[in-house]
Each structure stands twice: as C-alpha cells, then as structure tokens.
Design an enzyme around this catalytic site. Structure first.
Site, PDB file in Angstrom:
ATOM      1  N   GLU A 144      -2.019  -0.665  -8.846  1.00 41.45           N
ATOM      2  CA  GLU A 144      -3.018  -0.935  -9.332  1.00 41.45           C
ATOM      3  C   GLU A 144      -3.606   0.910  -8.628  1.00 41.45           C
ATOM      4  O   GLU A 144      -3.478   0.926  -8.074  1.00 41.45           O
ATOM      5  CB  GLU A 144      -3.415  -1.864  -7.933  1.00 41.45           C
TER       6      GLU A 144
ATOM      7  N   LYS B 108       0.651  -1.167  -0.037  1.00 41.19           N
ATOM      8  CA  LYS B 108       0.029  -0.220  -0.032  1.00 41.19           C
ATOM      9  C   LYS B 108       1.331   1.317   0.222  1.00 41.19           C
ATOM     10  O   LYS B 108       1.808   1.486   0.717  1.00 41.19           O
ATOM     11  CB  LYS B 108      -1.015   0.312   1.392  1.00 41.19           C
TER      12      LYS B 108
ATOM     13  N   ASP C 242      -0.334  -0.219  -4.998  1.00 42.45           N
ATOM     14  CA  ASP C 242      -1.769   0.031  -5.022  1.00 42.45           C
ATOM     15  C   ASP C 242      -1.542   1.019  -4.274  1.00 42.45           C
ATOM     16  O   ASP C 242      -1.548   1.421  -2.813  1.00 42.45           O
ATOM     17  CB  ASP C 242      -2.281  -1.078  -3.757  1.00 42.45           C
TER      18      ASP C 242
ATOM     19  N   LYS D  33     -12.871  -8.095  -7.673  1.00 42.80           N
ATOM     20  CA  LYS D  33     -13.405  -8.791  -6.076  1.00 42.80           C
ATOM     21  C   LYS D  33     -14.543  -9.843  -6.294  1.00 42.80           C
ATOM     22  O   LYS D  33     -15.297  -8.727  -6.897  1.00 42.80           O
ATOM     23  CB  LYS D  33     -12.918  -7.631  -4.889  1.00 42.80           C
TER      24      LYS D  33
ATOM     25  N   ASP E 117      -8.616  -1.422 -10.629  1.00 43.13           N
ATOM     26  CA  ASP E 117      -9.171  -1.680  -9.268  1.00 43.13           C
ATOM     27  C   ASP E 117     -10.863  -1.305  -9.025  1.00 43.13           C
ATOM     28  O   ASP E 117     -11.419  -1.354  -9.386  1.00 43.13           O
ATOM     29  CB  ASP E 117      -8.509  -1.562  -8.599  1.00 43.13           C
TER      30      ASP E 117
END
Length: 327
Positions: free
Chosen positions: A165, A108, A139, A217, A193
C-alpha cells in the site's frame, strides 16, 4: 433533507480524547469531534496537521452521516484485517490477539527511525503467527523511493505479500515502481491510498496505470457516496480502510464497504481495537474476523469520560468553522 447550518454543527459538537493502546501513525492520544443530527451521529476527525481544505472533506462526511445517512447495504457483514503498527517483532502476537478470527493482516513498514531489517522481521513475525494461508499486506505510507521500494519488496516477496500500500509518494513513482517490480520478477501488486484520498484528481492513478487496486476511506474522500463515485469512475478493485476512528466514525467505513458492488479484500476497519476506550459501550470490533453493518450511537457517559479539555474543545470548534468555510 435540508443541510445543517454551522450553528447546528457547533451546538451538538462533542470533543473526545482517547488514549491509544500502542503508538500508531505517531499518535498516542486520538482526538476527534462528534456531531449529532437527525440521522444519527457523525465523526469529524482529520489528523491535527491537516489544513482546512483537506479537513473540509472530513466535515462533509460527518454531515452526511449525521444529516443524510448512507446508501442501503448490499451485505450484512464485512471482513476485516488485523492492523500491526510499527512495533518490535516480538510484540506482534499480542497485537494479533486483538483481532480474533481475522485471516488478513496489514503491517506498517518504513517507519521513520527504523531499519529495513526491523520491517522484514516484523513481517516475518506476522507470517509466522498467522500461518501460510493468511493474507499479509504492507503499508509504507509513501516513505520509499523507487529503488528502496524495489529492494525492500524484493526481500518481502518471500513472505507472500498480498499487496504493498502506497509504497512511494507520487503517482508517477507508483507507476514506475510497478514497471520496476515487473522487470525484477517481483510479483507484488501496488495499492494507491494517499494518491487517491489526498489527491486533487484521484483518476490520475487510473490514467497513469499507477496501481493494481485502490484503498478508499469514507471520511477523507467526503463521505460514503463520494467514495462510491470514485470507485465507480476509477474502475479498479477497492479496499476500504479507516482513519483511526472511534466506533462512530468506523460505522461510516463499514457502510461504505457494505455498499460496494464488489468486495474482494478484507477491509482495514478493525482499528477501534487499537484505542484504549471508545464513545459507545458496543464498540465496532471484529468478531470472527467480521464487522456487522450498523449505526453507532455515542454514549453520553463515555463522551463525558473521554471529554477533551476546554482549550481543546475551543480549538476543534474553530477547526470546524474553518473547514465549514471552505466546504
């Protein structure tokens, strides 16, 4: 099989609150609702700020899990990545130890209140801990503008980044960033995403050539079958990720990864390890960097142990009702 009624959902609803081992996505306690149906357990866990139209897709996914089950798997195990929250660089080794056998890490970055220097040092710490042959992806959750993304990714390129991402928020920005990266000789693929799972039209990513691959997801897209349809229509390589689920919710992500015709990337399905508790004694956590493809049943004792307060249970019952009304 017939669809459940709202009364069917509410009659089996259990709400749990599980502490996080480390702060992740601003969350220190993960609340989710679980429902049981003829096919097993399903999880309804949209983050607290999500409005009913978005939350309704999560409810559809929970109903699919509990009432209909999932498509037949094409593989028995799926590879997973380690997930490194926006922690201090010196805390990286301890987090990676929770993901034994993994050869890919998602890091992250762009956390509010943190500097680019901290991001770079965190990524460097992951690369140092995992070695030169591991895959490292970052991400940013759409936090950068094009200029910042180009500058930061230019610095991170030294650490051999698998992909970035959702570095920018909009599909148009992702498209323009890909152009900027190419012009600057920065060889980092872009993954979409939020531009897939939160979009009214996920195909704009494909139509605008805004990404090299997509992150999917199960719950935010309305279930395993809907996610498989999006991958097929989009035509881009897919990485399966999770939404900070318990093992019940994680089983849906594993089912999605197991049903993909092609699976070239480790999946972000190892985040149960970030929870300080679970709803089953046999948690879906990686072993040798892989997760088995299987259903998960909630344990009554653990549901009681992690039970949310009556006030929070009522809040979730009302939330299920609101989501149901717009499904």
């Amino acid at each position: 099989m017939t669809e459940p009624s709202l009364d069917d959902l509410l009659s089996s609803l259990r709400v749990v609150s599980i502490p996080m081992r480390v702060r992740f996505r601003g969350v220190t306690e993960r609340e989710v609702a679980l429902i049981e149906g003829p096919a097993g357990w399903g999880e309804f866990g949209p983050f607290l700020e999500y409005a009913p139209p978005e939350a309704s897709r999560w409810l559809t996914a929970a109903v699919e899990a509990a009432w209909h089950g999932w498509p037949a798997p094409l593989r028995d195990f799926v590879p997973v990545n380690a997930t490194v929250p926006a922690i201090a660089p010196d805390a990286v080794p301890a987090v990676l130890q929770r993901f034994p056998g993994t050869t890919t890490a998602k890091v992250k970055v762009a956390e509010r209140g943190q500097t680019t220097e901290v991001d770079v040092c965190r990524v460097a710490a992951v690369r140092e801990a995992m070695g030169p042959h591991a895959r490292v992806r970052v991400d940013a959750n759409g936090a950068w503008d094009i200029t910042t993304a180009t500058e930061v990714l230019g610095r991170l390129a030294a650490y051999d980044i698998e992909y970035a991402e959702q570095p920018c928020a909009s599909v148009e920005e992702l498209r323009d960033l890909r152009i900027a990266l190419a012009r600057n000789g920065i060889d980092i693929p872009v993954a979409a995403d939020e531009s897939i799972r939160k979009a009214e039209d996920p195909m704009r990513v494909r139509d605008l050539e805004a990404a090299d691959l997509i992150v999917i997801k199960a719950a935010p897209l309305g279930g395993v079958r809907r996610a498989l349809d999006i991958v097929a229509e989009c035509g881009l390589p897919a990485v399966v990720s999770s939404a900070l689920d318990t093992s019940v919710g994680m089983a849906a992500g594993v089912a999605l990864a197991a049903a993909l015709p092609q699976l070239d990337h480790a999946c972000g399905l190892g985040t149960v390890a970030l929870l300080d508790g679970d709803v089953t004694a046999e948690s879906l956590v990686p072993v040798d960097g892989k997760l088995p493809v299987r259903r998960v049943a909630a344990d009554p004792g653990l549901l009681d142990r992690h039970a949310a307060s009556p006030e929070r249970v009522q809040w979730w019952r009302e939330r299920v009702t609101s989501a149901w009304e717009v499904t």
